[in-house]
Design a protein around this motif. Structure first.
Motif: not given
Ligand code: NZQ
Ligand code: ZN
Length: 385
Positions: A11-13, A133-138, A143-146, A171-175
């Protein structure tokens, strides 16, 4: 198009302020271990926000997961999970922290020697702790794979593994959390995502126009917005699009039903294991040389890439293909990621040990045709000096 099965349960938030949603996303009764890297998560305030969002839950912290996460460090986290009885993990960071957390999730549930997880490329995993996860570096798409890549320094081995059991639950993605990235990591992120798309796109025509056009859209977005992110780091819309692009570049979607390459990545991992280059630096060094080496086999797709992504209209198919490789190198350089081994103080003497360990790791039949042998890789590295 080849037959395929597509599965992605993450799930992407997405969006500003979404860390607060952790309270909804993690079971109330969970005992959570929060894993993070050096000090960026704490300094930027992201960790504080996470702690607040966890509310009344019991949680502990594990810090110090390095870039190119180290096996020995991750085993310490496994020990902590077992000793203190955590039943949920939360990664806060970039690809290294997320990959590391995937390994910890699997290793904590593995009875044998955890190194098996890597030597079996994940096939021995039978269970894993749930995690988000909380992603801080795109960059990596982790964050969305295995997938995950772990570095065992004592063996100079950086090995990948994959398992459906290590998809993040969310995964939480806050730009906004990416505004603090150093320029080097912004460049690395754009280059890594670019090469992820290329590994799944620049092979040979496979009657998959939708996958091609998704891939071309992602590449064009990176080319357009990557340099803008370097110039105006705090532009929300630029950061948001880059973040989502990097996720889509490696969440499995564009790779379904098409041949895939990945030789640049596998050779790149050896450069990191032996010389400590950033992951994206290795890709920027290897990819242009690999595309030149496989020029004939890839020419049709390179010409399509030239026309649709770089808008190169003039010249023969071969000339367009050649120009596209040059434009790709220029793009990496514009993102401040150097493209020659000599830029990283590496010379001819580095090549043989790299080829030896590639062989030792069984990476002897790489590429979409399985014909990227150690000899081919040697030529690629010589061309990349
Ligand atoms: O350690 P901290 O202090 O947190 O600093 C990190 C680290 O030094 C810093 N950073 C992260 N977010 C930040 C920040 N600094 C300021 N503000 C922020 N918001 O950035 C540095 C690099 O972080 P890292 O996680 O290592 O970078 P990246 O996301 O590029 O991950 C690279 C790793 O992912 C693997 C690579 O091999 C490499 O080990 N990959 C994983 C893949 C996958 N799971 O699918 C695929 C990729 O091809 C790749 O192989
Ligand atoms: Zn990568």
């Amino acid at each position: 198009m080849n037959n395929f099965e597509f599965y992605n349960p993450t799930r992407i938030v997405f969006g500003e302020g979404k860390i607060a949603e952790l309270d909804r996303l993690i079971p109330a009764a969970a005992k959570v271990l929060v894993l993070f890297g050096g000090q960026s998560a704490r300094k930027t305030g992201t960790l504080g926000e996470v702690e607040q969002a966890l509310g009344e839950r019991q949680f502990g912290l594990f810090s110090g997961i390095e870039p190119n996460p180290r096996y020995d460090t991750l085993m310490k986290a496994v020990e902590k999970v077992r000793e203190e009885g955590y039943d949920y993990l939360l990664a806060v960071g970039g690809g290294s922290v997320i990959d590391g957390t995937k390994f910890v999730a699997a290793a904590a549930k593995y009875d044998g020697d955890a190194w098996d997880i890597l030597t079996s490329m994940g096939s021995k995993i039978e269970a894993a702790l749930p995690f988000g996860t909380v992603l801080t570096l795109p960059a990596t798409g982790s964050e969305m794979n295995k997938g995950s890549v772990v570095n065992r320094e004592s063996m100079q081995a950086k090995l990948p593994f994959m398992s459906e059991l290590v998809f993040p639950q969310f995964s939480v993605l806050d730009p906004v959390k990416t505004y603090t990235l150093p320029i080097r990591q912004v460049g690395n992120g754009a280059v890594d995502a670019f090469v992820h798309v290329v590994e799944q796109y620049l092979t040979y025509p496979a009657n998959a126009p939708v996958q091609d056009r998704f891939a071309e859209g992602l590449l064009q977005t990176l080319i357009e917005l990557g340099p803008q992110a370097l110039e105006t780091p705090e532009d929300y819309n630029i950061r948001a699009s880059l973040m989502w692009t990097a996720t889509l570049a490696l969440n499995g979607l564009i790779g379904v039903g098409v041949p895939q390459d990945w030789s640049t990545h596998m050779l790149g991992h050896e450069l990191t294991a032996q010389h400590g280059l950033d992951h994206a630096q290795t890709l920027a060094v290897v990819l242009p040389a690999m595309l030149n080496e496989k020029f004939e086999q890839k020419q049709a797709k390179l010409a399509q890439f030239a026309e649709r992504v770089w808008h190169i209209e003039q010249g023969s198919e071969a000339e367009k293909a050649q120009q596209a490789i040059e434009k790709t190198r220029d793009f990496f350089e514009r993102m401040n990621v150097k493209t020659r081994m000599s830029d990283y103080d590496l010379d001819e003497s580095a090549i043989e040990p790299l080829i030896e360990s590639l062989t030792q790791h069984g990476m002897t039949q790489l590429g979409e045709h399985g014909d990227v042998t150690p000899d081919v890789c040697r030529r690629v590295l010589q061309a990349a000096l």
